[in-house]
Design a protein around this motif. Structure first.
Motif, short mmCIF file in Angstrom:
data_model
loop_
_atom_site.label_atom_id
_atom_site.label_comp_id
_atom_site.label_asym_id
_atom_site.label_seq_id
_atom_site.Cartn_x
_atom_site.Cartn_y
_atom_site.Cartn_z
N THR A 1 -0.53 -2.40 -10.82
CA THR A 1 0.71 -2.83 -10.15
C THR A 1 0.36 -3.45 -8.80
OG1 THR A 1 1.97 -1.05 -11.21
CG2 THR A 1 2.94 -2.07 -9.26
N ILE A 2 0.95 -4.62 -8.52
CA ILE A 2 0.71 -5.33 -7.25
C ILE A 2 2.03 -5.43 -6.50
CG2 ILE A 2 -0.15 -7.43 -6.16
CD1 ILE A 2 -1.66 -8.08 -8.73
N ILE A 3 2.01 -5.02 -5.24
CA ILE A 3 3.17 -5.17 -4.35
C ILE A 3 2.94 -6.38 -3.45
CG2 ILE A 3 4.52 -4.13 -2.48
CD1 ILE A 3 4.95 -2.72 -5.11
N GLU B 1 3.06 3.62 -2.78
CA GLU B 1 2.05 4.66 -2.88
C GLU B 1 1.38 4.70 -4.25
OE1 GLU B 1 1.33 7.18 0.10
OE2 GLU B 1 1.59 5.03 0.36
N LYS B 2 2.05 4.24 -5.31
CA LYS B 2 1.49 4.34 -6.66
C LYS B 2 0.88 3.02 -7.16
CE LYS B 2 3.59 6.87 -9.79
NZ LYS B 2 2.58 7.94 -9.93
N PRO C 1 -1.87 6.98 -8.76
CA PRO C 1 -1.58 5.57 -9.10
C PRO C 1 -0.99 5.43 -10.50
CG PRO C 1 -3.93 6.01 -9.27
CD PRO C 1 -3.31 7.24 -8.67
N TYR C 2 -0.24 4.33 -10.70
CA TYR C 2 0.26 4.00 -12.03
C TYR C 2 -0.91 3.75 -12.99
CZ TYR C 2 4.93 3.16 -10.04
OH TYR C 2 6.15 3.29 -9.42
N SER D 1 -6.23 5.87 -0.80
CA SER D 1 -7.62 5.41 -0.92
C SER D 1 -7.82 4.46 -2.09
CB SER D 1 -8.56 6.61 -1.06
OG SER D 1 -8.21 7.37 -2.22
N TYR D 2 -6.97 4.55 -3.14
CA TYR D 2 -7.15 3.69 -4.32
C TYR D 2 -6.45 2.34 -4.18
CZ TYR D 2 -2.77 6.25 -5.14
OH TYR D 2 -1.54 6.84 -4.99
N VAL D 3 -5.78 2.09 -3.05
CA VAL D 3 -5.10 0.81 -2.83
C VAL D 3 -6.07 -0.21 -2.23
CG1 VAL D 3 -3.37 -0.39 -1.43
CG2 VAL D 3 -2.76 1.70 -2.65
#
Length: 674
Positions: free
Chosen positions: A307-309, A370-371, A302-303, A389-391
């Protein structure tokens, strides 16, 4: 033991049902048939009339016994059971079906039909209170020489006499009249209208005259099923063409016109070349999809910065609840990195509004998805998109459900999948959502069952509806000015659902407004305008150029809430837009001109459509105009008990702070390091 409905015979106004029995272990001496109506749970018991042999039995019924007067019920759906009531045990078997019937008229305003449900169990359907202006036919075809029509010539066993088919020219009221003299089978007629009789440059409507029990009847011909498989176009000498078209109300039009010129045919050939380009693009898309799958398999971390998409309707819009959440994030937490996942069609909008974006299905898109730490979307991502898993994936969804969803769709008929596969994929995708936004308890229960959803539900209301609660009158004036709507006129909004049967062939969609714009103009044109919110495919097929003085097409306008706020009245049918519009406590009118067809042939409903709605139902264009007049005279529904019961059930929890509650949920995840 198994029992299967294998045939239905008509005898002297009665229906003789034939059943095949398998694995019979008893004499059936104490057995009988039990019919149970699914909605009212009424029951009718019928004895076994005849045992033909050990495994074939007959039961005689009168279909008139299977419907009754009920305030909110015009359709009766009977399940059938074989009950063996032997002295030492009782065995109940639900009847399966291998028999599907055409519809048979009981009276001018009622018919019955045998069907099977998604599990293959027999259903005996009766519909009452249908229009007495319609006559259902079986088929309509164009041969090399004739327009051929077939239909039944009996109503519940009573012959209809002196049938005549009428083709009336809509342009000059001229009529062609053809007696029915042929029988196709016992109980069915066939008539042929010579193609050479059909006037040039004409549009004709089909109807029938006949006598029934000494009464003369005039009805228009309709056909409820698709014209697929029937021959609906014929070429005549002199480059003339005749076509059959099905109207929105199931009526039939016969058109005669000049065929395409040589230049037009050459242009059409160019269209085929364009089709070849489309094939090339499809191949390119398949190759790109394979590349996307490969890229998603690569490992990512992750960044460092949150960060939000955001994505709306698969990237086709920058709108809806994700956009409402995004705008509040921009105000409260501008230091968070926020990026929109879009199709190329949205680039101009994003640049104009200084919105950071990434184009879907690119290498950069994969990397950003993905990040990032959060995804916020109102529709499903493709199954091949890998969720790390971190999203934290927040699904806002896009409406309070009226039509059945997901696991609640019993029979999925979409190409390329099966019911079991569709259900499995739906549950797999839904349980990737870490949180699902719900607008009310009703939706929460449906989301749990329809999505098989086991994670967290945020029952906070839809963020997109905050605008409906918080917008002030002067802001509504600004919206009308932006849309070009006159401030001194009332505004009626028509927003029907998209129907799966509104296409002629791949890439060609058809739509005809189910009411006359001329009649609307005559009744309301001086002080009222009409705005249309159609599905974008249908909008492209709609010609309203002659009505530009009072009809506005906002089908492609991105923010539907602006249209709600500008409107004094909403007209819809099965679209869930009325759940949102109800926040404004303004009148809602329902115009389900094809209700029975839509309910039977497309998807079912969660609500009782005839009882649970927050407004009046108009069944034809005359009722529609009358109800519009009444609704415009009663602009505030706060004192209407039926409306407020609906409001309290579906709208009451939204206090105009839904976006803030979702933002707070995300910030809590960030601060707690979840």
């Amino acid at each position: 033991m198994r029992a299967i409905l294998s045939g239905v015979h008509q005898k002297k106004g009665l229906q003789v049902l034939e059943f095949e029995l398998l694995d019979v272990a008893t004499s059936l001496e104490h057995a009988y048939m039990l019919f149970v109506e699914k909605n009212s749970l009424a029951s009718v018991m019928k004895p076994i009339t005849k045992v033909l042999n050990h495994n074939i039995i007959r039961v005689k019924i009168d279909a008139q016994d299977f419907h009754f007067e009920a305030a909110d019920q015009t359709e009766f759906e009977w399940q059938i059971f074989l009950v063996d009531n032997a002295t030492n045990f009782k065995n109940v078997v639900q009847i399966e079906s291998e028999y599907l019937s055409d519809r048979h008229q009981l009276e001018l305003t009622s018919y019955y039909q045998f069907n099977s449900d998604a599990q293959g169990m027999a259903l005996f359907n009766i519909r009452t209170h249908q229009s007495d202006q319609d006559f259902m036919i079986n088929s309509v075809n164009l041969t090399d020489t004739d327009l051929e029509i077939t239909g039944y010539n009996k109503i519940n066993g009573t012959p209809i006499k002196n049938q005549r088919i009428i083709l009336q020219n809509r342009l000059n009221d001229g009529k062609l009249d053809y007696p029915v003299s042929q029988t196709m089978f016992a109980g069915m007629f066939k008539v042929g209208i010579p193609l050479t009789d059909i006037p040039k440059d004409s549009v004709g409507e089909l109807s029938i005259k006949y006598e029934l029990a000494g009464q003369e009847i005039n009805q228009r011909l309709i056909i409820s099923k698709s014209l697929s498989g029937q021959s609906v176009e014929a070429d005549l000498p002199g480059n003339l063409v005749i076509t059959i078209e099905k109207r929105f109300d199931n009526g039939l039009l016969v058109k005669e016109f000049q065929g395409a010129s040589l230049l037009e045919k050459v242009a059409a050939a160019g269209g085929k070349a364009h089709g070849l380009l489309e094939v090339c693009r499809l191949v390119q898309d398949k190759l790109n999809l394979a590349r996307m799958r490969f890229l998603f398999k690569a490992g990512h971390s992750p960044y460092e910065n949150t960060t939000i998409i955001f994505e709306s309707f698969g990237g086709r819009q920058v709108s809806d609840s994700p956009y409402a959440i995004y705008r509040l994030f921009q105000t409260l937490y501008p230091g968070i990195t926020m990026i929109w996942s879009i199709d190329r069609s949205q680039k101009a909008f994003c640049k104009e509004n200084q919105i950071a974006y990434v184009i879907r299905r690119t290498s950069k898109w994969v990397r950003l998805l993905e990040k990032s730490q959060f995804w916020i979307s109102n529709a499903r991502f493709p199954s091949w998109v890998k969720k790390p898993s971190y999203v934290t994936y927040i699904q806002t969804w896009h409406g309070t459900p009226l039509k059945k969803l997901g696991l609640d769709i019993e029979n999925v008929s979409m190409p390329g999948t099966t019911t079991a596969k569709y259900h499995k994929n739906f549950v797999r995708e839904a349980n990737r959502w870490d949180a699902l936004v719900s607008p009310n308890d009703y939706s929460t229960q449906i989301f749990r069952s329809a999505f098989g959803f086991n994670n967290q539900i945020l029952k906070v209301g839809y963020p997109r509806n905050d605008e409906l609660i918080n917008t002030m009158p002067d802001e509504i004036t600004e919206i009308k000015n932006k849309l070009g709507i006159p401030l001194d006129k009332k505004v009626v909004m028509y927003a029907p659902t998209y129907r799966d049967n509104q296409f002629a062939e791949k890439g060609k969609y058809t739509f005809e407004l189910p009411f006359s714009l001329d009649d609307f103009r005559k009744s309301f044109g001086e002080d009222t305008v009409l705005i249309l919110r159609m599905h974008y495919l249908i909008s492209n097929a709609l010609d309203i150029s002659d009505y530009s003085d009072f009809v506005y097409d906002f089908s492609n306008y991105p923010n539907i809430s602006d249209l709600y706020l500008a409107s004094d009245l909403l007209i819809t049918d099965y679209s869930s837009v009325f759940f949102d519009y109800a926040y404004l406590k303004r009148p809602i009118l329902f115009y389900p001109y094809d209700y029975h067809l839509y309910k039977e042939e497309l998807r079912g409903f969660y609500l009782n459509y005839e009882r649970d709605l927050p407004g009046k139902i108009a069944h034809n264009s005359q009722e529609l105009l009358a109800e519009i007049h009444h609704a415009l005279g009663h602009p505030d529904m706060s004192a209407n008990q039926q409306f407020m019961n609906f409001y309290n059930r579906f709208c009451a929890i939204n206090d105009g702070l839904s976006s803030l509650k979702v933002v707070n949920y995300v910030m809590h995840q960030i601060e707690s390091g979840v």
